[in-house]
Scaffold this motif. Structure first.
Motif, short mmCIF file in Angstrom:
data_model
loop_
_atom_site.label_atom_id
_atom_site.label_comp_id
_atom_site.label_asym_id
_atom_site.label_seq_id
_atom_site.Cartn_x
_atom_site.Cartn_y
_atom_site.Cartn_z
N UNK A 5 2.09 3.38 -9.36
CA UNK A 5 3.32 2.77 -8.85
C UNK A 5 3.81 3.40 -7.55
N UNK A 6 3.38 4.64 -7.28
CA UNK A 6 3.75 5.32 -6.04
C UNK A 6 2.70 5.14 -4.94
N UNK A 7 1.73 4.27 -5.17
CA UNK A 7 0.69 4.05 -4.17
C UNK A 7 -0.56 4.85 -4.49
N UNK A 8 -1.46 4.96 -3.52
CA UNK A 8 -2.74 5.63 -3.73
C UNK A 8 -2.57 7.14 -3.85
N UNK A 9 -3.23 7.72 -4.85
CA UNK A 9 -3.11 9.15 -5.10
C UNK A 9 -4.41 9.92 -4.87
N UNK A 10 -5.54 9.23 -4.90
CA UNK A 10 -6.84 9.88 -4.72
C UNK A 10 -7.83 8.86 -4.19
N UNK A 11 -8.88 9.36 -3.57
CA UNK A 11 -9.86 8.46 -2.97
C UNK A 11 -11.22 9.14 -2.91
N UNK A 12 -12.25 8.35 -2.70
CA UNK A 12 -13.60 8.85 -2.52
C UNK A 12 -14.50 7.69 -2.14
N UNK A 25 -4.35 3.72 3.96
CA UNK A 25 -3.69 4.63 3.03
C UNK A 25 -4.67 5.62 2.43
N UNK A 26 -5.87 5.14 2.10
CA UNK A 26 -6.88 6.04 1.52
C UNK A 26 -7.29 7.10 2.53
N UNK A 27 -7.34 6.75 3.78
CA UNK A 27 -7.68 7.74 4.81
C UNK A 27 -6.58 8.78 4.96
N UNK A 28 -5.34 8.36 4.80
CA UNK A 28 -4.23 9.32 4.85
C UNK A 28 -4.29 10.28 3.67
N UNK A 57 -0.01 7.49 7.35
CA UNK A 57 -0.80 6.26 7.36
C UNK A 57 -0.56 5.50 8.65
N UNK A 58 -1.60 5.34 9.42
CA UNK A 58 -1.51 4.58 10.67
C UNK A 58 -2.33 3.32 10.59
N UNK A 59 -1.99 2.36 11.42
CA UNK A 59 -2.72 1.09 11.44
C UNK A 59 -4.13 1.32 11.98
N UNK A 60 -5.12 0.70 11.35
CA UNK A 60 -6.50 0.78 11.80
C UNK A 60 -6.83 -0.41 12.69
N UNK A 61 -7.73 -0.19 13.61
CA UNK A 61 -8.10 -1.27 14.52
C UNK A 61 -8.85 -2.36 13.76
N UNK A 62 -8.80 -3.57 14.28
CA UNK A 62 -9.50 -4.69 13.65
C UNK A 62 -11.00 -4.44 13.63
N UNK A 97 3.58 11.16 -1.93
CA UNK A 97 3.59 9.79 -1.40
C UNK A 97 4.32 9.64 -0.07
N UNK A 98 5.44 10.35 0.11
CA UNK A 98 6.18 10.21 1.36
C UNK A 98 5.36 10.71 2.53
N UNK A 99 4.68 11.84 2.36
CA UNK A 99 3.85 12.38 3.43
C UNK A 99 2.63 11.48 3.68
N UNK A 100 2.10 10.92 2.59
CA UNK A 100 0.98 9.99 2.75
C UNK A 100 1.40 8.78 3.59
N UNK A 101 2.54 8.22 3.26
CA UNK A 101 3.00 7.04 4.00
C UNK A 101 3.26 7.37 5.46
N UNK A 102 3.81 8.57 5.70
CA UNK A 102 4.07 8.97 7.09
C UNK A 102 2.78 9.17 7.87
#
Length: 288
Positions: free
Chosen positions: A202-209, A137-140, A174-179, A167-172
């Motif tokens: 409450x809507x999920x991740x909004x920022x990252x670093x 999610x953070x990568x998205x 977000x792809x699964x990462x390899x093990x 959030x909707x675009x973030x979720x769309x």
């Protein structure tokens, strides 16, 4: 140039050269070294070889050919104050060069923690059961944040205004990462060499670093905010938290590169000061 800053540039060169080596193989091309990542993850760059002098246009051409063979981005990075003649060489070899303000932290000026509007600032736990999903999610968030300009087009320009990604675009996105990729990130995070900070809501991740360490030097990078959540101070808060975490881990030099002067001014309010220019080269766009 002050002696203190000269020493900083020497330490930065060692950092840039050392950081990829545990995860990549190094291929030398004259005055350049190309780091080729072993396994999955963000691709690395080519940069000047320590002690090799200014790379030539032929060196750049050879690296670009090798990057194309490997299916890698044709990416080059260097510090202008350390290799000042490379800028003209790179441009003559067909590269566009972004001149990014380079800043270092003044620990005494680092701002204190501040309340987070509409969310909670925390670090991803590499041992937590949700680490893989949160990392994805953070990568998205980063993908959407870096892919959208900071300012909306003016309604007077006639350009179509598209609602900023949320959030909707973030979720769309977000792809699964390899093990293997998740395991690699878990290992780096567990050793303290890599930390990811996020703003959760409450809507999920909004920022990252993230902050990446090699020895007693660390770089803050990948600070991004979901476009719909901008102008809440998230980038400043994450940057300060990452810097504070690095200092707690024993880092003595914390630095970052800003996308432009406006972004650099944001970081100076957190406790950073500009010392130079980081150059980021890529192939020049073909004329229309």
């Amino acid at each position: 140039m002050a002696q203190q800053d000269t020493d900083v540039f020497v330490r930065l060169e060692r950092f840039y050269d050392a950081l990829p080596r545990p995860y990549a193989r190094a291929e030398d091309f004259g005055g350049l070294v190309l780091f080729v990542r072993e396994g999955e993850g963000w691709p690395y760059y080519a940069r000047p070889r320590i002690g090799a002098g200014t790379p030539s246009a032929a060196d750049i051409t050879a690296v670009r050919q090798r990057q194309r063979e490997l299916g890698l981005p044709e990416a080059f990075e260097w510090v202008h104050e350390t290799t000042p003649d490379l800028l003209a060489v790179a441009r003559s070899a067909g590269l566009d060069v972004l001149l990014a303000p380079l800043l270092v932290l003044d620990p005494a000026a680092l701002v204190p923690d501040l309340p987070v509007e509409g969310g909670t600032l925390r670090f991803l736990d590499p041992d937590g059961p949700a680490f893989a999903d949160e990392l994805a999610s953070s990568r998205a968030v980063a993908q959407l944040g870096f892919g959208a300009p900071a300012d909306k087009p003016s309604p007077l320009s006639g350009a179509l205004i598209v609602a900023p990604a949320g959030p909707a675009e973030r979720d769309a996105a977000t792809g699964a990462l390899s093990k293997a990729l998740v395991a690699s990130q878990q290992e780096r995070s567990s050793t303290g060499d890599y930390h990811t900070a996020v703003i959760d809501s409450p809507d999920g991740l909004l920022a990252t670093g993230a902050v990446m360490r090699s020895g007693d030097v660390a770089e803050i990078a990948g600070v991004a905010t979901l476009p719909a959540a901008r102008r809440r101070g998230y980038a400043s808060q994450i940057t300060a938290a990452l810097a504070r975490r690095a200092l707690a881990d024993g880092v003595r030099l914390v630095f970052l590169s800003a996308g432009d002067d406006d972004v650099a001014r944001l970081y100076t309010k957190v406790g950073f000061r500009r010392i130079g220019t980081a150059c980021i080269g890529e192939p020049a766009a073909a004329p229309l």
